[in-house]
Design an enzyme around this catalytic site. Structure first.
Site, PDB file in Angstrom:
ATOM      1  N   GLY A 115       0.830  -1.192   0.000  1.00  0.00           N
ATOM      2  CA  GLY A 115       0.000   0.000   0.000  1.00  0.00           C
ATOM      3  C   GLY A 115       0.867   1.244   0.000  1.00  0.00           C
ATOM      4  O   GLY A 115       2.004   1.222   0.478  1.00  0.00           O
ATOM      5  N   CYS A 116       0.355   2.346  -0.540  1.00  0.00           N
ATOM      6  CA  CYS A 116       1.173   3.564  -0.654  1.00  0.00           C
ATOM      7  C   CYS A 116       1.553   4.121   0.717  1.00  0.00           C
ATOM      8  O   CYS A 116       2.716   4.467   0.950  1.00  0.00           O
ATOM      9  CB  CYS A 116       0.441   4.607  -1.493  1.00  0.00           C
ATOM     10  SG  CYS A 116      -1.211   5.041  -0.914  1.00  0.00           S
TER      11      CYS A 116
END
Length: 316
Positions: A115-116
């Site tokens: 995930g970012c």
């Protein structure tokens, strides 16, 4: 020789970006599906099993379903969803995580893209935990602000067509403190407790800052900003996509840190700020680059034995 690549979910934000990054590469043959057929299981199954490598740019349940449709044991899969990030049978897609991670990705047929928000936190905290600056029982506190493109096509439309009074300011979310990236943060950093993490969306399309807060008295070693920067530089010394900002005077003088300065690259920058008692470590990255599609393409390059930086921009 051309590698056959299929993006399952090619019409979403991440899928579209991956297509854009790969469509002009000579060694890649992109397999495509018409939008009207994207829910046709038989056509998807045929494409999933005829590819050398598949990107899954889908909601979690759909990504799990797609994996179940793959019967060809030679197909390599890169999943951009949350579905497999804490699954021990899948390899976590940060090549810079440890000295062994790149080889794990190279030799794996199942890789999950981080995930970012998780990428920003993990890459800032991993060296500190590895070098025992932080205990695994330490309660990490983090805040992140990201561009609205991370919310997909519906959020992009809301911000670009909505009223400024509604969408014009920074908006915190996941205020039940249960953001979907928390499990992977805890799992990958091997923490005893999940971080205290609050994300927010800003009124800009692309880019992000992930800010981790530390007290100096909470560290196992007596370190200041300069010593922590030295530690980061040693940990990431051979990494093309990781830049450690040694001199942040320009940010201190202006009083502002622009979250969009790594946009359209696969770079992640780490900078450190301090006063007498506290430290802030900030990761800056493109939420669509190193935070999503760029990270996926980087992993693809490794898995297919290609030059790792091919097709990826580096911030100078």
């Amino acid at each position: 020789m051309k590698f056959k690549v299929f993006v399952d979910g090619q019409h979403g934000t991440t899928g579209l970006k991956i297509h854009e990054m790969l469509e002009n590469r000579d060694e890649i043959e992109l397999l495509t599906i018409d939008e009207k057929d994207k829910k046709n299981t038989e056509k998807r199954k045929e494409l999933l099993n005829s590819a050398d490598l598949v990107f899954l740019c889908l909601p979690d349940d759909a990504a799990i379903e797609s994996v179940s449709l793959i019967t060809n044991e030679n197909v390599k899969v890169i999943d951009a969803s949350t579905a497999h990030r804490t699954n021990k049978e899948w390899t976590y897609g940060i090549p810079e995580l440890t000295i062994k991670q790149r080889d794990k990705i190279k030799n794996s047929k199942r890789v999950c893209v981080p995930g970012c928000h998780a990428s920003g936190l993990i890459m800032a905290m991993k060296p500190l935990i590895k070098e025992k600056v932080l205990n695994k029982s330490h309660k990490i506190i983090c805040h992140s602000i990201t561009g609205y493109s991370g919310g997909g096509s519906s959020m992009i439309s809301e911000y670009e067509n909505g009223e400024f009074e509604v969408f014009g300011a920074q908006r915190p979310y996941a205020l039940a403190l249960n953001h979907k990236h928390l499990p992977e943060m805890k799992y990958i950093l091997k923490l005893k407790n999940a971080p205290l993490f609050t994300p927010s969306v800003g009124n800009f399309k692309q880019g992000m800052l992930v800010m981790s807060y530390l007290t100096k008295k909470g560290l196992n070693k007596k370190l200041n900003k300069d010593k922590i920067i030295k530690l980061y530089k040693e940990y990431y010394k051979d990494e093309l996509f990781i830049k450690i900002i040694e001199n942040n005077d320009e940010y201190l003088e202006s009083g502002f840190l622009n979250p969009m300065r790594c946009n359209n690259t696969n770079s992640l920058e780490i900078s450190v700020y301090e006063n007498q008692t506290d430290l802030v470590v900030i990761s800056r990255l493109d939420n669509l680059g190193k935070g999503a599609s760029g990270a996926a393409v980087q992993c693809m390059n490794i898995m297919l034995g290609l030059e790792e930086r091919k097709g990826l921009e580096i911030k100078i």
